[in-house]
Scaffold this active site. Structure first.
Site, short mmCIF file in Angstrom:
data_model
loop_
_atom_site.label_atom_id
_atom_site.label_comp_id
_atom_site.label_asym_id
_atom_site.label_seq_id
_atom_site.Cartn_x
_atom_site.Cartn_y
_atom_site.Cartn_z
N THR A 134 -3.91 -0.43 -7.46
CA THR A 134 -5.21 0.55 -7.59
C THR A 134 -4.24 2.43 -7.50
O THR A 134 -3.10 2.58 -6.99
CB THR A 134 -6.26 1.25 -6.42
OG1 THR A 134 -6.75 2.18 -6.57
CG2 THR A 134 -5.05 1.03 -5.07
N ARG A 175 0.78 -1.21 -0.30
CA ARG A 175 0.10 0.33 0.03
C ARG A 175 0.90 1.24 0.17
O ARG A 175 1.58 1.55 0.54
CB ARG A 175 -0.98 0.39 1.63
CG ARG A 175 -1.64 1.33 1.23
CD ARG A 175 -3.08 0.96 0.76
NE ARG A 175 -3.85 2.19 0.89
CZ ARG A 175 -5.07 2.23 0.10
NH1 ARG A 175 -5.75 2.37 -0.91
NH2 ARG A 175 -6.20 2.57 0.82
N ASN A 219 -6.40 4.45 -6.76
CA ASN A 219 -7.38 4.95 -6.27
C ASN A 219 -8.44 5.22 -7.50
O ASN A 219 -9.16 4.43 -7.79
CB ASN A 219 -7.15 6.59 -4.83
CG ASN A 219 -8.90 6.12 -4.48
OD1 ASN A 219 -9.01 5.58 -4.26
ND2 ASN A 219 -8.47 7.81 -3.77
N GLY A 249 -14.09 -1.39 -6.58
CA GLY A 249 -15.17 -0.62 -5.92
C GLY A 249 -15.10 -0.01 -5.36
O GLY A 249 -15.94 0.11 -4.33
N GLY A 250 -14.05 1.07 -4.39
CA GLY A 250 -13.46 1.13 -3.19
C GLY A 250 -14.51 1.32 -1.97
O GLY A 250 -14.53 -0.61 -1.42
N SER A 304 -7.64 0.85 4.02
CA SER A 304 -8.32 0.59 2.40
C SER A 304 -9.70 -0.52 2.27
O SER A 304 -9.47 -1.14 3.58
CB SER A 304 -7.12 0.06 1.80
OG SER A 304 -7.43 -0.95 0.56
N THR A 342 -9.74 0.45 -9.43
CA THR A 342 -8.81 -0.23 -9.10
C THR A 342 -9.00 -1.84 -9.75
O THR A 342 -10.42 -1.65 -10.65
CB THR A 342 -9.16 -0.62 -7.35
OG1 THR A 342 -9.21 0.59 -6.74
CG2 THR A 342 -8.56 -1.54 -6.01
N ASP A 363 -7.82 8.06 1.25
CA ASP A 363 -8.71 7.37 1.14
C ASP A 363 -7.26 7.62 2.80
O ASP A 363 -9.03 6.61 3.85
CB ASP A 363 -7.76 5.94 1.26
CG ASP A 363 -8.40 5.05 0.05
OD1 ASP A 363 -9.26 5.70 -0.26
OD2 ASP A 363 -8.11 4.78 -0.40
#
Ligand code: DON
Length: 533
Positions: free
Chosen positions: A357, A63, A359, A430-431, A410, A339, A381
């Protein structure tokens, strides 16, 4: 093997045919996505990998992290109000990229083939060119305003002011040169030297704070996976800084406690219990952030006593207002749109599940000139202003406030599930909807015995505590079920699509199946002769 772009799936299949294992193929696919699927595939972003190699599960956190110069109030104006664009557009929105070192580390630990061989398909796609798909043309057209703000980006992605035309062959020579150096020298070809300097220069030119020192200091982290038992299967997913594994574990833990499998499959009863479980899991998400600073741990939130107490609240005649559902401990009280997830299995039964991703689609919109890739906008995020909602309508707490070096919370939930010789790998973009989408596909397989394609195809619903409404895909609820839910106080809101799952399954006789989501243009393929899928 299944991914969001046919050319990237083909890159993975090529590596499996060459004798690579699931990790070699997954890494080759992820790097190819950075060329042919620039909306989300990346070198300037980050992600998570869950692998099950020789029966051992590992989870790699690559990340993005906040740059050293980041601070708590960097996205607020003088009155303390969040300035939305600041955390979304341009390099101030970018976290330190995790993909270059992350993909390399994944291969270093588990890959079989040479690193250069694994990078080669992507480098060929960038250098010799790839055919632009209609999805790519449409995505670039949709993002033209963002991409057009940066001449560096427009020069590559809006040549002559227009998106590259579907069917045309696109070459990205700068990216090919970057990939060539990456193949030769590994991540330091990107996190050091001329490439890192170019990133610092372009970031500074457009008001960012990312430095070459940030890039050099970044390290991916192998973390202890989240494990849980669900309906006779063992499941592993991502721990913090993803909320995904915790939400998946809470969802199945709560559903098992109320014997969800006994409730008729397509009725209001199951939908209601799902929504009430998610409402409580997303309320707890409020407490989460970088594992170094979070107030609640996975152990707290997956604790039997806590889940027992929450399970007792689920089967109620009327919807519980979200305002009445408090997180695990007293609260104080924000996620985008592109993503991508890929899943790979090899002939030895190993599986890899990677979600990666930038984002938002095309990240912060800024492409690093001379280097050829886009930077992320993952800083959104974080909770720019704890208590306010973000790009995904998520409300988040102080644990996820901005801080130097911190990793932003996340929802990405790459997962692996297995029982008696059978293994499934899945995940989705899909967040904030990622955990609920992943949970539904998993439940379709482990509770209802769907094959993976059927499990992915079924329409889905979503609820995330706040806003207090159920997002509903077309045909996800029958008219009678929808009416029954409304009667019980649930608010329904149509959503054209939720998530885009790519999954693989190794059956107990060793056969491999792969499935891509019809909601997207992804592709799935299997190498005949048992080399993998
Ligand atoms: O890490 C997260 O949760 C988000 N940045 C993921 C973004 C995303 O899924 C956008 N995709 N549709």
């Amino acid at each position: 093997m299944a991914s969001a772009a046919p050319a990237a799936t083909e890159a993975g299949l090529e590596i499996l045919r060459a004798g690579g294992n699931a990790v070699d193929a997954a890494v080759a696919t992820a790097i190819a996505l950075a060329v042919v699927h620039p909306q989300a595939g990346n070198l300037g972003g980050g992600g998570f990998a869950v692998t099950r190699m020789g029966g051992k599960v590992s989870t790699l956190d690559f990340r993005e992290a906040a740059p050293a110069a980041a601070d708590h109030d960097m996205y607020l104006d003088a009155k303390g109000e969040p300035v939305a664009e600041k955390s979304l557009v341009g390099p101030l929105a970018a976290g330190v990229p995790g993909s270059p070192a992350g993909l390399w580390e994944l291969h270093r630990r588990y890959g079989l083939l040479d690193w250069a061989q694994v990078v080669a398909p992507a480098s060929r796609l960038a250098g010799d060119g790839f055919v632009v798909t209609s999805r790519l043309e449409k995505s670039v057209a949709k993002a033209a305003k963002l991409l057009g703000r940066f001449p560096e980006t427009a020069a590559v992605w809006l040549p002559g002011g227009k998106p590259p035309a579907a069917g045309s062959v696109m070459k990205i020579p700068d990216l090919a040169a970057t990939l060539h150096a990456y193949a030769e020298k590994g991540p330091k070809a990107i996190t050091g030297g001329a490439v890192a300097a170019a990133i610092e220069t372009v970031s500074d030119r457009h008001g960012g704070i990312l430095t070459a020192a940030d890039l050099e200091a970044y390290r991916p982290v192998w973390r202890e996976p989240i494990f849980f038992d669900a309906f006779g299967w063992r499941v592993a997913s991502m721990p913090l800084p993803s909320s995904g594994g915790i939400i998946l574990g809470q969802t199945t833990g709560l559903l098992e406690r109320v014997e969800w499998q006994q409730v008729p499959r397509f009725g209001a009863g199951r939908a209601r219990l799902l929504v009430e479980a998610w409402r409580r899991a997303y309320a707890d998400r409020f407490l989460l952030g970088d594992p170094a600073t979070t107030r609640a741990t996975a152990a707290d939130l997956l604790d039997d006593e806590w889940l027992d107490s929450k399970a007792r609240e689920l089967d109620v005649p009327k919807a519980t207002p979200s305002a009445d559902v408090r997180p695990w401990s007293p609260p104080v009280a924000r996620e985008s749109t592109e993503t991508t997830h890929l899943s790979v299995a090899d002939g030895a039964g190993n599986v890899v599940s990677i979600t990666t991703t930038l984002n938002g689609g095309f990240g912060c919109g800024l492409l690093v000139p001379g280097v050829g890739f886009l930077l992320n906008n993952e800083m959104d995020d974080f909770a720019a202003a704890p208590g306010r909602s973000n790009l995904y309508g998520l409300i988040q707490g102080e644990a996820n406030a901005v801080g130097p070096g911190k990793r932003m919370l996340s929802s990405m939930s790459p997962a692996v599930a297995w029982r008696e010789g059978e293994t499934v790998a899945l995940g989705s973009p899909g967040g904030s909807t990622i955990p609920t989408v992943t949970a539904q596909v998993l439940l379709n397989v482990i509770v209802d015995g769907d094959d993976i394609q059927a499990a992915i195809n079924r329409p889905r619903i979503h609820h995330q505590w706040m806003p207090d409404e159920i997002a509903v895909e077309p045909d996800a609820l029958s008219p009678e079920t929808a009416m029954e839910l409304k009667r019980r106080g649930y608010r329904l809101k149509d959503r054209s699509r939720l998530g885009e799952v790519n999954a693989v399954r190794v059956t107990s006789d060793g056969a491999v199946e792969a499935a891509a989501d019809p909601r997207g243009p992804g592709s799935a393929g299997v190498v005949q002769s048992g080399a993998g899928s």
